[in-house]
Design an enzyme around this catalytic site. Structure first.
Site, PDB file in Angstrom:
ATOM      1  N   LYS A  20       0.824  -1.208   0.000  1.00 22.72           N
ATOM      2  CA  LYS A  20       0.000   0.000   0.000  1.00 22.72           C
ATOM      3  C   LYS A  20       0.864   1.265   0.000  1.00 22.72           C
ATOM      4  CE  LYS A  20      -3.974  -2.301   2.210  1.00 22.72           C
ATOM      5  NZ  LYS A  20      -5.011  -2.234   3.269  1.00 22.72           N
ATOM      6  N   ASN A 123      -2.209   0.262   6.677  1.00 19.46           N
ATOM      7  CA  ASN A 123      -1.659  -0.959   7.277  1.00 19.46           C
ATOM      8  C   ASN A 123      -0.738  -1.747   6.344  1.00 19.46           C
ATOM      9  OD1 ASN A 123      -3.649  -1.869   5.628  1.00 19.46           O
ATOM     10  ND2 ASN A 123      -4.794  -2.995   7.173  1.00 19.46           N
ATOM     11  N   GLU A 137      -9.687 -10.829  -7.494  1.00 16.94           N
ATOM     12  CA  GLU A 137      -8.723  -9.729  -7.375  1.00 16.94           C
ATOM     13  C   GLU A 137      -7.594  -9.850  -8.391  1.00 16.94           C
ATOM     14  OE1 GLU A 137      -9.537  -9.180  -2.578  1.00 16.94           O
ATOM     15  OE2 GLU A 137      -7.550  -9.797  -3.254  1.00 16.94           O
TER      16      GLU A 137
HETATM   17  P1  ATP Z   1      -7.105  -5.985   3.151  1.00 17.99           P
HETATM   18  O1  ATP Z   1      -8.454  -6.273   2.500  1.00 17.99           O
HETATM   19  O2  ATP Z   1      -6.556  -4.620   2.805  1.00 17.99           O
HETATM   20  O3  ATP Z   1      -6.131  -7.102   2.991  1.00 17.99           O
HETATM   21  P2  ATP Z   1      -8.190  -6.914   5.591  1.00 17.99           P
HETATM   22  O4  ATP Z   1      -8.832  -7.987   4.772  1.00 17.99           O
HETATM   23  O5  ATP Z   1      -7.331  -7.329   6.734  1.00 17.99           O
HETATM   24  O6  ATP Z   1      -7.326  -5.944   4.716  1.00 17.99           O
HETATM   25  P3  ATP Z   1     -10.701  -5.550   5.458  1.00 17.99           P
HETATM   26  O7  ATP Z   1     -11.732  -5.743   6.497  1.00 17.99           O
HETATM   27  O8  ATP Z   1     -10.877  -6.218   4.135  1.00 17.99           O
HETATM   28  O9  ATP Z   1      -9.289  -5.923   6.106  1.00 17.99           O
HETATM   29  O10 ATP Z   1     -10.533  -3.986   5.245  1.00 17.99           O
HETATM   30  C1  ATP Z   1      -9.883  -3.498   4.082  1.00 17.99           C
HETATM   31  C2  ATP Z   1      -8.961  -2.371   4.485  1.00 17.99           C
HETATM   32  O11 ATP Z   1      -9.743  -1.272   4.951  1.00 17.99           O
HETATM   33  C3  ATP Z   1      -8.036  -2.679   5.660  1.00 17.99           C
HETATM   34  O12 ATP Z   1      -6.854  -3.325   5.283  1.00 17.99           O
HETATM   35  C4  ATP Z   1      -7.753  -1.305   6.187  1.00 17.99           C
HETATM   36  O13 ATP Z   1      -6.797  -0.633   5.346  1.00 17.99           O
HETATM   37  C5  ATP Z   1      -9.084  -0.615   6.018  1.00 17.99           C
HETATM   38  N1  ATP Z   1      -9.939  -0.739   7.201  1.00 17.99           N
HETATM   39  C6  ATP Z   1     -10.631  -1.844   7.593  1.00 17.99           C
HETATM   40  N2  ATP Z   1     -11.343  -1.618   8.714  1.00 17.99           N
HETATM   41  C7  ATP Z   1     -11.100  -0.322   9.050  1.00 17.99           C
HETATM   42  C8  ATP Z   1     -11.537   0.519  10.094  1.00 17.99           C
HETATM   43  N3  ATP Z   1     -12.381   0.087  11.053  1.00 17.99           N
HETATM   44  N4  ATP Z   1     -11.073   1.788  10.125  1.00 17.99           N
HETATM   45  C9  ATP Z   1     -10.239   2.245   9.184  1.00 17.99           C
HETATM   46  N5  ATP Z   1      -9.788   1.501   8.136  1.00 17.99           N
HETATM   47  C10 ATP Z   1     -10.197   0.237   8.073  1.00 17.99           C
END
Ligand code: ATP
Ligand code: MG
Length: 148
Positions: A20, A123, A137
């Protein structure tokens, strides 16, 4: 489709990973790629792109309407990202384990997010959360010519 096979632990599987914008800006993309290589992932495909808002929205469409969605899109379009297809037996789950928890405060020591995340949104990495998501994806970002 050009995947390696490891007969001892099952056939290889592909997962989509993203480095990212916050990690790219910190110049740690190489360190993260090395972590994947050291963990036994093969880099099936890789490219650096700057996503446009409609692309980031399409990619993260399952989160549309959530309170963090607009901030997530703003962040994901704030600078270049690396898109990778990583191959390994059990790649989807193994990459989730290597990345660590979505919230870096909860990520285990030694995980990519523990080392390189700056916040819950920023993150550092994305990894597909299921084989079905991985297929969607990968075809969202890569065409067949880019997957040798
Ligand atoms: P990713 O899909 O990016 O691999 P993930 O599957 O661990 O991450 P998801 O729940 O799919 O998490 O959320 C997608 C992305 O959105 C997260 O990686 C983070 O960058 C952001 N995100 C998720 N939850 C929150 C939140 N509560 N507040 C802020 N940003 C969030
Ligand atoms: Mg996710």
């Amino acid at each position: 489709m050009g995947q390696t096979q490891n007969l001892e632990v099952g056939p290889s599987e592909n997962t989509l990973a993203i480095i990212k914008p916050n990690a790219v800006k910190k110049n740690v993309a190489g360190k993260i790629i090395s972590m994947w290589e050291d963990a036994g992932f093969y880099i099936q495909a890789i490219k650096k792109v700057w996503l446009m808002p409609h692309q980031a929205r399409g990619f993260y469409r399952e989160h549309e309407g959530k309170p963090f969605f607009e901030g997530l899109i703003e962040f994901m379009t704030s600078g270049p990202v690396y898109l990778l297809v990583l191959a390994a037996p059990g790649a989807v789950q193994r990459n989730r384990d290597l990345m660590g928890a979505t919230d870096p405060a909860k990520a285990a020591d030694g995980t990519i997010r523990k080392l390189f995340a700056d916040s819950l949104t920023q993150n550092a990495v994305h990894g597909s959360d299921s084989l079905k998501s991985a297929e969607r994806e990968i075809s969202f970002f890569f065409n067949t010519f880019e997957l040798p």
